[in-house]
Design a protein around this motif. Sequence first.
Motif, PDB file in Angstrom:
ATOM      1  N   VAL A  30      15.579   2.813 -27.109  1.00  0.00           N
ATOM      2  CA  VAL A  30      14.356   3.240 -27.788  1.00  0.00           C
ATOM      3  C   VAL A  30      14.467   2.697 -29.207  1.00  0.00           C
ATOM      4  O   VAL A  30      15.378   3.059 -29.950  1.00  0.00           O
ATOM      5  CB  VAL A  30      14.225   4.784 -27.812  1.00  0.00           C
TER       6      VAL A  30
ATOM      7  N   GLU B 262       8.507   4.582 -29.697  1.00  0.00           N
ATOM      8  CA  GLU B 262       8.472   3.607 -28.608  1.00  0.00           C
ATOM      9  C   GLU B 262       9.039   4.203 -27.324  1.00  0.00           C
ATOM     10  O   GLU B 262       9.862   5.124 -27.351  1.00  0.00           O
ATOM     11  CB  GLU B 262       9.267   2.357 -28.981  1.00  0.00           C
ATOM     12  N   LEU B 263       8.613   3.642 -26.206  1.00  0.00           N
ATOM     13  CA  LEU B 263       9.185   4.003 -24.922  1.00  0.00           C
ATOM     14  C   LEU B 263      10.506   3.272 -24.723  1.00  0.00           C
ATOM     15  O   LEU B 263      10.715   2.198 -25.294  1.00  0.00           O
ATOM     16  CB  LEU B 263       8.215   3.641 -23.789  1.00  0.00           C
TER      17      LEU B 263
ATOM     18  N   PHE C 280       6.221  14.919 -20.561  1.00  0.00           N
ATOM     19  CA  PHE C 280       6.502  13.718 -21.354  1.00  0.00           C
ATOM     20  C   PHE C 280       7.951  13.302 -21.114  1.00  0.00           C
ATOM     21  O   PHE C 280       8.850  14.142 -21.043  1.00  0.00           O
ATOM     22  CB  PHE C 280       6.264  14.021 -22.835  1.00  0.00           C
ATOM     23  N   TRP C 281       8.206  12.003 -21.022  1.00  0.00           N
ATOM     24  CA  TRP C 281       9.507  11.500 -20.572  1.00  0.00           C
ATOM     25  C   TRP C 281      10.674  12.086 -21.363  1.00  0.00           C
ATOM     26  O   TRP C 281      11.701  12.459 -20.784  1.00  0.00           O
ATOM     27  CB  TRP C 281       9.532   9.969 -20.638  1.00  0.00           C
TER      28      TRP C 281
ATOM     29  N   SER D 184      13.260   0.836 -23.212  1.00  0.00           N
ATOM     30  CA  SER D 184      13.202  -0.413 -22.440  1.00  0.00           C
ATOM     31  C   SER D 184      13.862  -0.243 -21.079  1.00  0.00           C
ATOM     32  O   SER D 184      13.481  -0.889 -20.109  1.00  0.00           O
ATOM     33  CB  SER D 184      13.897  -1.535 -23.218  1.00  0.00           C
TER      34      SER D 184
ATOM     35  N   PRO E 282      14.697   3.099 -19.149  1.00  0.00           N
ATOM     36  CA  PRO E 282      14.751   4.561 -19.088  1.00  0.00           C
ATOM     37  C   PRO E 282      15.858   5.099 -18.182  1.00  0.00           C
ATOM     38  O   PRO E 282      16.504   6.099 -18.520  1.00  0.00           O
ATOM     39  CB  PRO E 282      13.360   4.944 -18.570  1.00  0.00           C
TER      40      PRO E 282
END
Length: 832
Positions: A582, A593-594, A157-158, A596, A598
């Motif tokens: 985030v 949230e992911l 996971f990121w 915007s 990364p």
Amino acid sequence: MSSTRPKLQLLLIVLVGTFLLPFHATRAADPSEAPNAAGLALFESKIRPMLADHCYKCHSAKSGTPEGNLLLDSRDATRKGGDRGPAVVPGKPEESLLLAAISHEDSDLKMPPKKDRLPASLIDDVTRWIRMGAPDPRDATAAPKSLAADIEEARKFWALQKPVRSEPPKSPNESWAKSDIDKFILQKLEALSLAPSPDAEPSTLLRRLHFDLVGLPPSPEAVQEFLQRINAKGLDAALESEVDFLLASARFGERWGRHWLDVARFAESSGKEANISFPYAWRYRDYVIDCMNADVPFDRFLTEQIAGDLLPYDDDNERARLLIATGFLALGPKNLDEADGFQFLADVIDEQIDTVTRAVMGHSVACARCHDHKFDPYSMEDYYALAGVFASTKTYFGTAASPANRVSGDPLVLPADANEPILHVGIPAKQVEALKAELAALRKEEQDGRAAVQRAIQAGEDASEIFTLRDALRIFWRSGGIEGQLEKVDDQGNPLPLAMGVLDRGQVIDVPLLERGDIARAGAKVPRRFPKVIELPESNHVPSDQSGRLEFARWLTHPEHPLTARVMANRVWHYLFGAGLVRTPDNFGVTGELPSHPELLDHLAIRFVENDWSMKKFVREIVLTRTYRQASNYNAAAFEIDPDNRLLWRSSKRRLDVEAIRDAMLTASGELDVRRPEGSLVGRVIGDRPISLIGLDARIPADLDGSKHRSIYLPVLRDRLPDVLDLFDFAEPSLVTGARDTTNVPVQALYLMNSPFVQTRAKALADRVVKQADSDRQRIQLAFSLCFSRNADAEELQIAEEFFGASSTSDEELLMSYCQALLSTAEFRNLD
């Protein structure tokens, strides 16, 4: 002055209209919409476990035909309700049948059935959750993929991967970029054929910079000096000079310290039903401000708060500072009415785990208290392994037992020779001895009374009048009062410096796993360790002779920890741009949230660590970017593509937080006292007593706001905030809050019109402009400069002159009303 009355009425109408016309297309939120982060956190930590433990057996899809046709396992079903009506009405606890049922208000509606009423603290949580709009994430059309089952998959996971260094992207518009940060922003914009906005006007940029860095507006003189530096040295050099000046100001620590206090859920009372004040909490507040001003590296800052008592020190002053730092773990809300000591301790530990992991990691391991985390990779074994670390720690919160609360907490005694202010007074040495003697006599009376009862019972005699409950309570309350007096002084009656904080217990504890979090259902003990999903080199060892808090702090601040630097970098970005990369700053998990950008977030996290975790260097780097300089101009084409400005094609318009609004009023009126007050209203006047009784003390202002000091020094009492903080979206002091709500509601306008605080500031502002300027036009321009950091334009001058008419600014009542209107405008309380 009857001739001025119609004008005053007109001005008030204009004032209300100005307030209710939103600054940038905002409106009062429907409580059923746009769930807030604090409410969602409360749902996940308290409400969802309660529903799962006490309600789903009879009221879920898996239960078959639900009792009363009521389902509680989804948001829509909960709000629809069953045969009796809606179970939850957002924003309206009094109309919510779920709350009535668990409160046992109706003899025909008691839930859970055949069980005792749920704890009062849990009922309070449900009430607070409903008031917050009952935010509930269970209405998602597709549930997010859970990472709980497969730890190896979870590590992909990121947010759980180590930040990756990326080469700043190239751009045909290289001349626009001032830094690598700008290059990452440009890449995203150009991918959608967007361009950044022009630079903001210098005075607008300066006002933004001052509020963001020190929380105060620039003076008219500062604006002129800035413009002169631009003319002499250029904008880049002028900005660098101004930024360095602001970072060196003591006001920086007050502004950025308040940001961390939101995250640390700082408060000066216990909350819950008893709600007893914390008379020593202010020491932690001052510690945070001092750390921000001293630019204590963030990794060290965290370590001090989690394990300062276990760090080496050179002298008593440093020892006191490190002990005060651990107040971070002691400040949380506490149910001081809890009769079961084990339950109280379990709840304190749970709150500490939730606060530390959510504040530092953006994940809540506390969601695994009753079951494995539903989405993120934290098991109950992870939770109870950490619980052992905190169970091996004693929390000192400094509230004596009293008729208002069952639980007392010792204060943490600081070194006597430390240079720490003491707000309470000593007592004569003879009184100390008398109190000790009385305490010994009370304890002997209790011991003898209980022994007499046992003898009577063994002899088959009536023991009901020998040592009664009334006797026991009298001794308990009086003993608690004496202990409360004695703990504040030494044997000679000299006052001791006291604080909130933690120390390692004498005994190291591995705690058992509690089935469904129930203290009566203990399983096997879980050895202390840290969550398995994050593996770091040489950082998982927990000593056998200490709690493990110091090792936990080092694990959290390890340079390769995937979350800590990312989460804090994102928080700083949020404070400077109004939204994080985030947008869920307290939730970097599956349901958050992911990012915007990364690659930019990873770049920022790496830079933060490489710059020795320096907050000032990090803030400086961001505010000197071209991205930060942009104007907030509207662009229809860009808005069509990116209406939320996630790509940062302009500067987002932002409402100032309440402290900045209040402090700006005091600054404009010339009344702000920038000195740090000694202690706080709680420590100086309220002391150690129930918050419900403070209204009876004539020394305490009715709205708790009788100060001209900065707003960070106002008392923060759970469920009893000063009016201005309560009305203008202050952070919920019982929860980790990385992003405050922003509302625009009529009651705020009514406060600005009718509050004695605002009216007094308006009067002082009017007096100031009369004193410092001669003509009507000069006074109007000075008022604009003090309020908005700019001059009035021709139209604004004309409107003002028409308003004053023949009376001119010499009419004190008109001028005060005019100044109040300026202080109440959208422009005053917003950043462009």
